[in-house]
Design an enzyme around this catalytic site. Structure first.
Site, PDB file in Angstrom:
ATOM      1  CG  LEU A   1      -1.917  -1.077   1.438  1.00 20.96           C
ATOM      2  CD1 LEU A   1      -2.599  -0.930   2.794  1.00 20.96           C
ATOM      3  CD2 LEU A   1      -2.949  -1.044   0.316  1.00 20.96           C
ATOM      4  CG  ASP A   2       0.302   4.545  -2.703  1.00 18.19           C
ATOM      5  OD1 ASP A   2       1.066   3.738  -3.268  1.00 18.19           O
ATOM      6  OD2 ASP A   2      -0.546   5.232  -3.306  1.00 18.19           O
ATOM      7  CG  MET A   3       4.466   6.235   4.063  1.00 15.21           C
ATOM      8  SD  MET A   3       5.982   7.236   4.084  1.00 15.21           S
ATOM      9  CE  MET A   3       5.344   8.811   3.479  1.00 15.21           C
TER      10      MET A   3
END
Length: 221
Positions: free
Chosen positions: A63-65
């Site tokens: 997942l994106d940060m």
């Protein structure tokens, strides 16, 4: 343009929703990298925290940060391969909740816009109808407010930043998006309002169909 700030991992724990001999399902807090970044200051991440709790934990997807929500780890290389293949073949059911600027007039629909890396402006992605890779997202408006709407987003492909770019291209960027939202939408909230809320798949160890949900940690402004 977004301002680059030092990486300060959140103190919020990586919550484990399911653990068995084959796999781990965790709920990642926003602001935590999925895998280590470059340099020792970016070593703290979801994978390192999973490995600390369960030695040998292996990354299956990311997942994106700035995105919170459900993250899947494997406990053996064979399970990692099986789950990775399931992702590639579209056999993993995924759904996200997002709060977006204003909101689409339609109650639901399909976004079909090809994406490619915007190399001069990495890590940004962009729509490119000539050489972009096929990218599709289903959306469903769940709730409407004065300046924002909550939508359920179901990616049919798995391109980098797909949900963020697709909503921005519709004119309804995700609130708090430092890369793709205009100033008003970007500054309306304190974090990216994108959460991986549902994950369903056939368990590669037992053959059972399993489904997980993670409650949304933010409210529509």
């Amino acid at each position: 343009m977004p301002v680059h700030t030092p990486y300060i991992p959140p103190s919020d724990p990586l919550t484990f929703l399911h653990v068995d001999e084959w796999l781990i399902v965790a709920d990642k807090p926003a602001g935590l990298l999925s895998v280590p970044g470059r340099g020792p200051e970016k070593a703290d991440c979801a994978r390192s925290r999973a490995e600390e709790a369960f030695p040998g934990a292996l990354t299956v997807h990311r997942l994106d940060m700035a995105t919170s929500g459900l993250l899947l780890f494997a406990r053996t290389p064979d399970i990692q391969r099986a789950l990775s293949m399931a992702f590639e073949q579209g056999q993993i059911e995924k759904a996200y909740l997002a709060d977006v600027w204003m909101g689409p007039e339609e109650a639901s629909g399909l976004i079909d816009l090809p994406l490619i890396a915007d190399w001069p402006n990495r890590p940004r992605q962009k729509v490119d109808h000539d050489i972009g890779k096929p990218s599709q997202t289903r959306f469903e408006v769940i709730d409407r407010h004065a300046a924002a709407s909550r939508v359920k987003l179901t990616p049919l492909t798995g391109r980098s930043h797909q949900l963020r770019v697709h909503m921005a291209e519709l004119g309804h960027p995700i609130l708090g998006d430092q890369l793709y939202a205009h100033d008003v939408a970007r500054n309306m909230v304190r974090r990216l309002h994108l959460h991986a809320s549902e994950l369903g798949f056939r368990h590669p160890g037992t053959g059972d169909t399993i489904h997980f949900t993670a409650p949304c940690p933010f409210e529509v402004p």
